[in-house]
Design an enzyme around this catalytic site. Structure first.
Site, PDB file in Angstrom:
ATOM      1  N   GLY A 270       0.841  -1.187   0.000  1.00  0.00           N
ATOM      2  CA  GLY A 270       0.000   0.000   0.000  1.00  0.00           C
ATOM      3  C   GLY A 270       0.877   1.237   0.000  1.00  0.00           C
TER       4      GLY A 270
ATOM      5  NE  ARG B 175     -12.630  10.320   9.430  1.00  0.00           N
ATOM      6  CZ  ARG B 175     -11.786   9.740   8.580  1.00  0.00           C
ATOM      7  NH1 ARG B 175     -11.063   8.694   8.973  1.00  0.00           N
ATOM      8  NH2 ARG B 175     -11.646  10.189   7.356  1.00  0.00           N
TER       9      ARG B 175
ATOM     10  CD  GLU C 158      -5.307   1.086   9.293  1.00  0.00           C
ATOM     11  OE1 GLU C 158      -6.372   0.879   9.915  1.00  0.00           O
ATOM     12  OE2 GLU C 158      -5.244   1.044   8.048  1.00  0.00           O
TER      13      GLU C 158
END
Length: 637
Positions: free
Chosen positions: A42, A330, A425
């Site tokens: 990624g 969020r 991540e």
């Protein structure tokens, strides 16, 4: 276990520059002598592989995809943050640093976050030079928009496909090095274990997903760039193949796992539509720039949205958080949506939804402008729901999205296992208990393009990395352990599919360790997960063999890890008697329902050590100190 963060001294805005100057160097001729394994392709993995190969290292890139371009980074939609201040609206490196620390509810390491903010300004230049087609203003300048948790416009974007465009840029850079022979690409291979020799990470065990062959590869360092573990909840916005296996197997080999309970709930997802849905679809947070979120003021109001007049609508984010409104962070926006739905004011099937309405924006800007900004997102929504968002409001509801927890790393992005670096991540370091929107792409590219090239060289420059034999006992043991696990999965011959176990685990996790948690629920989960895991190893069915393409076997192996990792998440959530960001314990909230931190007792990174049994995992603590941002109750009102 010794957790040394290795944060350099000096003022925070000088730490990274001073540290780069102090790191040992490897001369170009010697770089050719070192080999590196990068697991995952990624944004973090592809950028790291490309940059390290450009420097002269020999890189092996491992991906379970048929093409590196299928990495989940491609799914990111809304944008990437950078403190460029192109809008002249008051942004700066300091402001991005402050917003990120505050957004993470003061549970991130200050030094890492400030470096991320510093490096952000270089990322955009790098990507523009690669040809990434960022949106531009009429005069040709790069455009910006705002995201949750910020009062400035610092998010660069390519309509609603920013992740895809950034990944293509990193992919092209990596494939150039593949063509030059400096990167060797190993596709359709899944990492099954970490090889640790004399206390250092020295390789990986892989399974070929086409023919089932189990092999190994050794190197001088291993970089894990394998993303997050949100699929432990079964339904999430992650691609279905996303898993925890690489990080979890590294944990079992001695790497500490930091803050596993910190998971992010995204407020803007298409609601669940059925019991047998396999994943959820994200609607970019960028939509909240122009979309207004509301529900009916009265319970049980079943009128269609166009029939509900303004006086009967509750724009609850604008009401509760006037300073940030629809661009509240969020975690806050997600809990607010759950709150109004729990009150019986939700919309759509089952009342699990709120409206995201673009009528005002279309009237103010015109449909063409709205389409230019969000057209592909609107098209995706209509294809999935059959509803036209230009004519009727979208229906959205929170869903599991990102994971802030991950393997513990020091300032150099190295785990407590020397030679094992963790990027993007997959590590815990930058986002605390809640990630601000558009910061995931920023972290992945910062780690790969601008941090690891320096810190990996510093590790190699220290010396002491001995040659190892492919026949070393540690190598043989790791390979045999993988073969044994595969054979065990195939030999159970039970009656339940891996998916059925995964779905049941996901419901336990969502109900008891999801958007809201409490001690009773977490203890219930800690009773049910081991029981489900025991049944898994007695009643699993995996047809076929291990010497062939066998996607059921792939899934079974990943679910086996989720069934252990879910228990670790609940242990972490149970021990943390506070609410912080996305970790919301209902026993610990303010009078108006906001998260209530306990800085006296829990201002630390919770790093867990595997001891042979999940329930007896050992907790280690890295204290968090805030010398530059004052600890304060987070407020967006």
């Amino acid at each position: 276990m010794d957790l040394r963060s290795n944060i350099p001294g000096g003022p925070i805005d000088q730490k990274w520059e001073n540290h780069k100057a102090d790191l040992k160097l490897v001369n170009p001729a010697n770089k050719r002598k070192f080999s590196v394994i990068v697991v995952g392709t990624g944004l973090a993995g592809a950028s790291a592989a490309a940059t390290l190969a450009e420097l002269g290292y020999n890189v092996h890139a491992v991906t379970y995809h048929d093409s590196p371009r299928r990495a989940h980074s491609i799914a990111a939609q809304g944008g990437i943050n950078a403190a460029k201040n192109y809008q002249n609206d008051g942004d700066s490196v300091w402001r991005l640093f402050y917003d990120t620390v505050k957004g993470g509810d003061f549970r991130a390491r200050e030094a890492n976050v400030h470096r991320l903010a510093e490096v952000s300004v270089n990322i955009i230049d790098q990507c523009v030079a690669q040809g990434v087609p960022f949106a531009r203003e009429y005069g040709g300048y790069l455009a910006n928009r705002s995201f949750g948790g910020a009062q400035v416009s610092r998010t660069f974007y390519a309509r609603g496909q920013t992740g895809q465009q950034l990944l293509i840029g990193a992919y092209q850079a990596m494939m150039r090095q593949v063509g030059l022979g400096k990167v060797k690409l190993h596709h359709k291979k899944e990492m099954m274990d970490l090889i640790v020799v004399n206390g250092r990470a020295r390789g990986v065990v892989m399974r070929d997903l086409v023919d089932g062959k189990i092999s190994h590869m050794t190197a001088d360092a291993v970089l894990l760039c394998t993303g997050g573990y949100g699929n432990v909840f079964y339904l999430s916005t992650n691609a279905m193949n996303c898993n925890v296996t690489a990080a979890f197997r590294a944990w079992k080999r001695g790497a500490a796992f930091g803050n596993p309970c910190y998971t992010q709930i995204h407020p803007t997802c298409i609601p669940v539509s059925g019991d047998y849905q396999s994943k959820l679809t994200l609607m970019s947070e960028s939509l909240r720039n122009d979309g207004r979120i509301w529900v009916p003021k009265k319970q049980g109001d079943t009128r269609s949205p166009e029939q509900i007049p303004e006086d009967d609508r509750d724009y609850y984010l604008e009401r509760k958080y006037p300073s940030f409104g629809n661009l509240s962070p969020r975690d806050i926006a997600s809990r607010a949506a759950k709150e109004v739905c729990d009150e019986g004011r939700g919309v759509g099937p089952g009342g699990l939804g709120v409206y995201l309405d673009f009528a005002e924006a279309i009237g103010r800007l015109g449909e063409k402008t709205v389409s230019d900004r969000y057209g592909n997102l609107f098209d995706m929504y209509q294809q999935i729901t059959g509803e036209n968002p230009y004519k009727t409001p979208m229906r959205i509801y929170p869903a599991v999205h990102y994971t802030m927890g991950g393997l513990w790393v020091d300032y150099n992005l190295m785990s407590n296992v020397p030679g094992l670096f963790v990027l993007g991540e997959a590590n815990f370091s930058d986002h605390g208990a809640n990630r601000l929107g558009a910061s995931a792409l920023m972290q992945g590219l910062a780690d790969g393009y601008f941090v690891i090239p320096y810190t990996l060289g510093g590790y190699f420059g220290q010396g002491g990395i001995e040659r190892i034999s492919d026949d070393a006992p540690e190598v043989r043991q790791a390979v045999e352990a993988t073969k044994e696990k595969v054979n065990r999965l195939l030999s159970i011959n039970g009656k339940r599919t891996p998916t059925s176990f995964h779905r049941e685990l996901g419901k336990i996790m969502w109900d008891y360790c999801g958007m809201a948690r409490n001690e009773k629920g977490l203890r219930t989960a800690l009773e049910r997960i081991p029981a489900l895991r025991e049944e898994f190893w007695q009643n699993l069915t995996v047809p076929g063999t291990g010497e062939q393409l066998n996607q059921t076997l792939e899934l079974a192996s990943r679910v086996a890890d989720f069934l252990e990792f879910g228990e670790l998440m609940c242990l972490d959530a149970l021990h943390r008697n506070e609410s912080a960001g996305g970790h919301f314990r209902t026993e610990y909230q303010t009078e108006d329902g906001e998260a209530q931190r306990n800085d006296d007792d829990y201002c630390y990174v919770g790093a867990w050590e595997y001891t042979g049994e999940i329930a007896k995992s050992a907790l280690h603590k890295e204290p968090l100190t805030f010398e530059n941002v004052k600890l304060a109750t987070r407020s967006y009102k």
